[in-house]
Scaffold this motif. Structure first.
Motif, short mmCIF file in Angstrom:
data_model
loop_
_atom_site.label_atom_id
_atom_site.label_comp_id
_atom_site.label_asym_id
_atom_site.label_seq_id
_atom_site.Cartn_x
_atom_site.Cartn_y
_atom_site.Cartn_z
N HIS A 55 47.56 17.63 16.78
CA HIS A 55 49.02 17.70 16.84
C HIS A 55 49.52 19.09 16.51
O HIS A 55 50.39 19.63 17.20
CB HIS A 55 49.62 16.67 15.88
N TRP A 56 48.96 19.72 15.47
CA TRP A 56 49.47 21.02 15.06
C TRP A 56 49.05 22.12 16.04
O TRP A 56 49.78 23.12 16.19
CB TRP A 56 49.02 21.36 13.64
N HIS A 58 48.87 21.73 19.34
CA HIS A 58 49.86 21.59 20.40
C HIS A 58 51.17 22.26 20.01
O HIS A 58 51.78 22.99 20.79
CB HIS A 58 50.10 20.11 20.71
N ALA A 59 51.62 21.96 18.79
CA ALA A 59 52.89 22.52 18.32
C ALA A 59 52.81 24.04 18.17
O ALA A 59 53.78 24.75 18.46
CB ALA A 59 53.28 21.89 16.98
N THR A 62 52.92 25.66 21.64
CA THR A 62 54.29 25.55 22.15
C THR A 62 55.21 26.56 21.48
O THR A 62 56.04 27.20 22.14
CB THR A 62 54.82 24.13 21.91
N LYS A 63 55.06 26.73 20.18
CA LYS A 63 55.90 27.69 19.45
C LYS A 63 55.62 29.11 19.89
O LYS A 63 56.55 29.92 20.05
CB LYS A 63 55.63 27.54 17.95
N TYR A 89 52.17 21.28 26.87
CA TYR A 89 52.56 21.31 25.46
C TYR A 89 54.06 21.34 25.25
O TYR A 89 54.54 21.02 24.17
CB TYR A 89 51.92 22.53 24.78
N GLN A 96 55.69 11.85 19.12
CA GLN A 96 56.88 12.47 18.55
C GLN A 96 58.10 11.59 18.76
O GLN A 96 58.95 11.47 17.88
CB GLN A 96 57.10 13.84 19.19
N GLY A 152 54.73 21.57 13.89
CA GLY A 152 54.98 20.22 14.36
C GLY A 152 55.09 19.20 13.26
O GLY A 152 55.12 17.99 13.54
N PHE A 155 57.79 16.15 12.91
CA PHE A 155 57.67 14.88 13.61
C PHE A 155 56.69 13.92 12.94
O PHE A 155 56.42 12.85 13.48
CB PHE A 155 57.22 15.10 15.06
#
Length: 216
Positions: A55-56, A58-59, A62-63, A89, A96, A152, A155
């Protein structure tokens, strides 16, 4: 959770060196601030690829992709994968959405219960705050801080937040260890390439000069 076994060191080094090479080729000459930003961007992206799909990660990707100054570097590093990864992503995950629903329901229940407590407190003359309420407020404050630190994390809740935070921290430690090892390797290689000036020919040359001066 065995995060250290899943952190691929070869993938990290490959992505890090590729990121630094692309950053140098895009902007040459490069300033000190640009160098710092390129190293950080390359190290974060390499850490995400070395860790794998979580999860992190992906976040974090994206960031990084949302910043305008990173797009050219990311396109050079990822190549054809840039559009695919950014499309993948950038889409909100189903997890989420579920967490947002849970968060909205929890916040509504919390506000309703808080309003009931305030109304009961106004009716009574003296209300003592229980230790459980103090502990819950402290836990909520720490959870908010943890959510800001983990990519992330806003979420996530409960055990999933703790699991992602532990995974992220261990991956950061592996990133720092790899960066230190790479720095030590570059220092050793640079020191071994230093050419030492031989002293014997200089002494011989000085001796010939003194003989020629004496003959004159």
């Amino acid at each position: 959770m065995h995060v250290t076994k899943e952190f691929k060191k070869k993938t990290f080094l490959k992505q890090l060196l590729l990121g630094l090479h692309v950053s140098n080729s895009i902007s040459n000459p490069i300033s000190i601030q640009q160098r710092k930003n390129s190293i950080k961007l390359s190290a974060d992206l390499a850490m995400a690829f070395a860790r794998g799909r979580t999860h992190w990660t992906h976040a974090l990707i994206t960031k990084l992709g949302q910043k305008e100054e990173n797009k050219s570097t990311l396109k050079g590093i990822l190549g054809r994968r840039y559009e695919i990864l950014m499309a993948r992503y950038s889409c909100p995950l189903l997890y989420q959405k579920v967490q947002r629903r849970k968060k909205s329901v929890t916040s509504y229940r919390f506000s309703y219960n808080a309003q009931k407590r305030r109304s009961s407190a106004l009716k009574g003359s003296c209300v003592r705050v229980s230790p459980s309420v103090v502990a819950r407020n402290l836990e909520n404050r720490r959870t908010k801080v943890l959510k800001r630190l983990v990519p992330g994390g806003e979420f996530l809740n409960g055990s999933s937040l703790l699991s992602e935070a532990l995974d992220y921290v261990i991956s950061l430690k592996a990133q720092v260890d790899m960066m230190k090892s790479l720095w030590r390797a570059t220092q050793v290689s640079s020191s071994s390439n230093v050419e030492l000036v031989p002293s014997a020919p200089l002494q011989k040359k000085d001796a010939s000069c003194t003989i020629a001066n004496s003959e004159e």
